[in-house]
Structures are given as structure tokens and as C-alpha cells.
Design a protein around this motif. Structure first.
Motif, PDB file in Angstrom:
ATOM      1  N   MET A 123      12.441 -15.470   0.150  1.00  0.00           N
ATOM      2  CA  MET A 123      13.287 -14.979  -0.922  1.00  0.00           C
ATOM      3  C   MET A 123      13.288 -13.444  -0.889  1.00  0.00           C
ATOM      4  O   MET A 123      12.244 -12.820  -0.722  1.00  0.00           O
ATOM      5  CB  MET A 123      12.761 -15.484  -2.259  1.00  0.00           C
ATOM      6  N   PRO A 124      14.442 -12.828  -1.078  1.00  0.00           N
ATOM      7  CA  PRO A 124      14.510 -11.365  -1.047  1.00  0.00           C
ATOM      8  C   PRO A 124      13.729 -10.726  -2.191  1.00  0.00           C
ATOM      9  O   PRO A 124      13.579 -11.295  -3.263  1.00  0.00           O
ATOM     10  CB  PRO A 124      16.000 -11.066  -1.197  1.00  0.00           C
ATOM     11  N   ILE A 125      13.256  -9.528  -1.956  1.00  0.00           N
ATOM     12  CA  ILE A 125      12.547  -8.775  -2.983  1.00  0.00           C
ATOM     13  C   ILE A 125      13.456  -8.610  -4.203  1.00  0.00           C
ATOM     14  O   ILE A 125      14.673  -8.439  -4.071  1.00  0.00           O
ATOM     15  CB  ILE A 125      12.075  -7.410  -2.431  1.00  0.00           C
ATOM     16  N   GLN A 126      12.841  -8.662  -5.362  1.00  0.00           N
ATOM     17  CA  GLN A 126      13.553  -8.545  -6.634  1.00  0.00           C
ATOM     18  C   GLN A 126      12.927  -7.423  -7.455  1.00  0.00           C
ATOM     19  O   GLN A 126      11.760  -7.082  -7.267  1.00  0.00           O
ATOM     20  CB  GLN A 126      13.436  -9.860  -7.430  1.00  0.00           C
ATOM     21  N   PRO A 127      13.672  -6.865  -8.412  1.00  0.00           N
ATOM     22  CA  PRO A 127      13.058  -5.892  -9.312  1.00  0.00           C
ATOM     23  C   PRO A 127      11.815  -6.489  -9.972  1.00  0.00           C
ATOM     24  O   PRO A 127      11.818  -7.644 -10.397  1.00  0.00           O
ATOM     25  CB  PRO A 127      14.164  -5.616 -10.338  1.00  0.00           C
ATOM     26  N   GLY A 128      10.753  -5.703 -10.000  1.00  0.00           N
ATOM     27  CA  GLY A 128       9.482  -6.159 -10.545  1.00  0.00           C
ATOM     28  C   GLY A 128       8.507  -6.633  -9.482  1.00  0.00           C
ATOM     29  O   GLY A 128       7.308  -6.754  -9.747  1.00  0.00           O
ATOM     30  N   ASP A 129       8.998  -6.882  -8.264  1.00  0.00           N
ATOM     31  CA  ASP A 129       8.121  -7.312  -7.170  1.00  0.00           C
ATOM     32  C   ASP A 129       7.422  -6.111  -6.543  1.00  0.00           C
ATOM     33  O   ASP A 129       8.018  -5.029  -6.420  1.00  0.00           O
ATOM     34  CB  ASP A 129       8.921  -8.002  -6.060  1.00  0.00           C
ATOM     35  N   PRO A 130       6.172  -6.305  -6.110  1.00  0.00           N
ATOM     36  CA  PRO A 130       5.503  -5.227  -5.380  1.00  0.00           C
ATOM     37  C   PRO A 130       6.125  -5.068  -3.985  1.00  0.00           C
ATOM     38  O   PRO A 130       6.613  -6.039  -3.399  1.00  0.00           O
ATOM     39  CB  PRO A 130       4.054  -5.694  -5.283  1.00  0.00           C
ATOM     40  N   ILE A 131       6.102  -3.849  -3.483  1.00  0.00           N
ATOM     41  CA  ILE A 131       6.553  -3.597  -2.120  1.00  0.00           C
ATOM     42  C   ILE A 131       5.521  -4.224  -1.184  1.00  0.00           C
ATOM     43  O   ILE A 131       4.316  -3.959  -1.320  1.00  0.00           O
ATOM     44  CB  ILE A 131       6.672  -2.076  -1.843  1.00  0.00           C
ATOM     45  N   PRO A 132       5.952  -5.069  -0.251  1.00  0.00           N
ATOM     46  CA  PRO A 132       4.981  -5.715   0.645  1.00  0.00           C
ATOM     47  C   PRO A 132       4.334  -4.720   1.608  1.00  0.00           C
ATOM     48  O   PRO A 132       4.920  -3.687   1.944  1.00  0.00           O
ATOM     49  CB  PRO A 132       5.830  -6.743   1.408  1.00  0.00           C
ATOM     50  N   GLU A 133       3.135  -5.064   2.027  1.00  0.00           N
ATOM     51  CA  GLU A 133       2.436  -4.221   2.995  1.00  0.00           C
ATOM     52  C   GLU A 133       3.023  -4.429   4.377  1.00  0.00           C
ATOM     53  O   GLU A 133       3.238  -5.562   4.816  1.00  0.00           O
ATOM     54  CB  GLU A 133       0.945  -4.525   3.001  1.00  0.00           C
ATOM     55  N   SER A 134       3.276  -3.319   5.034  1.00  0.00           N
ATOM     56  CA  SER A 134       3.816  -3.336   6.388  1.00  0.00           C
ATOM     57  C   SER A 134       3.602  -1.946   6.978  1.00  0.00           C
ATOM     58  O   SER A 134       3.009  -1.078   6.330  1.00  0.00           O
ATOM     59  CB  SER A 134       5.311  -3.695   6.363  1.00  0.00           C
ATOM     60  N   HIS A 135       4.081  -1.759   8.193  1.00  0.00           N
ATOM     61  CA  HIS A 135       3.982  -0.469   8.867  1.00  0.00           C
ATOM     62  C   HIS A 135       5.349  -0.044   9.368  1.00  0.00           C
ATOM     63  O   HIS A 135       6.131  -0.880   9.834  1.00  0.00           O
ATOM     64  CB  HIS A 135       3.007  -0.547  10.049  1.00  0.00           C
ATOM     65  N   LEU A 136       5.616   1.239   9.250  1.00  0.00           N
ATOM     66  CA  LEU A 136       6.840   1.841   9.781  1.00  0.00           C
ATOM     67  C   LEU A 136       6.415   2.986  10.678  1.00  0.00           C
ATOM     68  O   LEU A 136       5.254   3.402  10.664  1.00  0.00           O
ATOM     69  CB  LEU A 136       7.718   2.338   8.628  1.00  0.00           C
ATOM     70  N   GLN A 137       7.363   3.508  11.448  1.00  0.00           N
ATOM     71  CA  GLN A 137       7.064   4.630  12.328  1.00  0.00           C
ATOM     72  C   GLN A 137       8.066   5.755  12.109  1.00  0.00           C
ATOM     73  O   GLN A 137       9.196   5.513  11.692  1.00  0.00           O
ATOM     74  CB  GLN A 137       7.140   4.218  13.798  1.00  0.00           C
ATOM     75  N   ARG A 138       7.624   6.962  12.432  1.00  0.00           N
ATOM     76  CA  ARG A 138       8.515   8.112  12.450  1.00  0.00           C
ATOM     77  C   ARG A 138       7.952   9.110  13.455  1.00  0.00           C
ATOM     78  O   ARG A 138       6.798   9.005  13.869  1.00  0.00           O
ATOM     79  CB  ARG A 138       8.665   8.746  11.083  1.00  0.00           C
ATOM     80  N   ILE A 139       8.778  10.059  13.807  1.00  0.00           N
ATOM     81  CA  ILE A 139       8.324  11.130  14.686  1.00  0.00           C
ATOM     82  C   ILE A 139       8.000  12.332  13.818  1.00  0.00           C
ATOM     83  O   ILE A 139       8.835  12.791  13.037  1.00  0.00           O
ATOM     84  CB  ILE A 139       9.412  11.520  15.723  1.00  0.00           C
ATOM     85  N   ASP A 140       6.783  12.807  13.930  1.00  0.00           N
ATOM     86  CA  ASP A 140       6.392  14.053  13.290  1.00  0.00           C
ATOM     87  C   ASP A 140       5.827  14.910  14.408  1.00  0.00           C
ATOM     88  O   ASP A 140       6.570  15.512  15.145  1.00  0.00           O
ATOM     89  CB  ASP A 140       5.386  13.802  12.164  1.00  0.00           C
ATOM     90  N   GLU A 141       4.546  14.903  14.582  1.00  0.00           N
ATOM     91  CA  GLU A 141       3.940  15.504  15.771  1.00  0.00           C
ATOM     92  C   GLU A 141       3.548  14.325  16.647  1.00  0.00           C
ATOM     93  O   GLU A 141       2.394  13.920  16.666  1.00  0.00           O
ATOM     94  CB  GLU A 141       2.755  16.370  15.381  1.00  0.00           C
TER      95      GLU A 141
END
Length: 159
Positions: free
Chosen positions: A1-19
Motif C-alpha cells: 500500500m502506498p505511503i499515506q499522510p501520518g505514516d513514518p518514512i520507511p528506512e532505506s538508503h539513497l545516494q548522491r555525489i558530494d565528495e
């Protein structure tokens, strides 16, 4: 089921370029902060490059004036997201996040199968606003549409 208002953001990992490639876990990204996250089906694609990201770039300072961090996410690699942000002149501080395998999109329940377009599994076009790791506003587009996930629509909801 898709996230709804009031739901916690699930734990996961994302990436980005910094250094180099930086891994960002979602608790670090969201906890103790106000964050608008918007997702696009693909960097460098027409609607994403002509409307979605440009709207958040145009209104970036308005979000920041409200104390809100802004992040863009796509199921692409971090190098593509960095190149796209540079090509679009994304301001420093607008996070260009890669969900390379679509794990976060899946955890949110907002993945879509774009295999018929040769794009594999992607994130649906959406925007969400979270406070301290909890979704408060969730806007998910119908397939092929660009209405409710825009920067302008999110700003109107935050007023």
C-alpha cells in the motif's frame, strides 16, 4: 500500500555525489527536519526536465524560507542525478538523490513498471512533505499526468 499522510518514512538508503558517492539513509535525511521530496520517473526525460525539476528550482528559495529542505529523487544512478542537476542549474542545497535499484520507491509503495517504455522499474511521479520523519502530505500523479506533484501545488498546500 502506498505511503499515506501520518505514516513514518520507511528506512532505506539513497545516494548522491558530494565528495564522491555518498550514501544517505532516510532517517538522516528526514528525522528532525521538514523536507519536501519529489520523485520523477527519469532524469533528463521531457516532463521531468521541462516542468517538474524546473518548478522546484524556481521556488527553491520559497521552500527554504519556510525552513524546508528540498530533495529530488529518481531511479537513476548518482552520476546521472548529479549531471542532471548541473544541466538544470539546480541550486546548492537542492539534493539530487539516486534510488538506483528503486528500493526506496518500493518501500514507499510508489514504484511503477515502465518496462514497456524500456525503462524498467521506476518511481511514480510524486511529491511528499514530511516533518520529523513522518509524511504529512502525499501527492501522487495519475499515469502520464503532471498536476499535483508540482512545486506550486505543494506550496499552496503548505500555506
Amino acid at each position: 500500500m502506498p505511503i499515506q499522510p501520518g505514516d513514518p518514512i520507511p528506512e532505506s538508503h539513497l545516494q548522491r555525489i558530494d565528495e564522491g558517492v555518498e550514501i544517505i539513509d532516510t532517517p538522516t535525511l528526514f528525522e528532525g527536519k521538514k523536507v519536501v521530496l519529489f520523485a520523477v520517473p527519469g532524469a533528463f526525460t521531457p516532463t521531468c526536465s521541462e516542468k517538474h525539476l524546473p518548478g522546484f528550482i524556481q521556488h527553491f528559495d520559497e521552500f527554504r524560507a519556510k525552513g524546508i529542505e528540498v530533495a529530488c529523487m529518481s531511479v537513476n544512478d548518482p552520476f546521472v542525478m548529479q549531471a542532471w542537476g548541473l544541466s538544470q542549474h539546480a541550486p546548492e542545497g537542492l539534493l539530487m538523490l539516486a534510488d538506483g535499484n528503486g528500493e526506496f520507491a518500493r518501500a514507499l509503495g510508489l514504484e511503477m513498471d515502465a518496462s514497456s517504455y524500456g525503462m524498467g522499474m521506476r518511481a511514480k511521479r510524486f511529491s511528499l512533505y514530511a516533518e520529523d520523519g513522518v509524511a504529512r502530505i502525499v501527492n501522487v500523479e495519475a499515469p502520464g499526468e503532471f498536476r499535483v506533484s508540482s512545486a506550486e501545488h505543494m506550496l499552496s498546500q503548505l500555506s
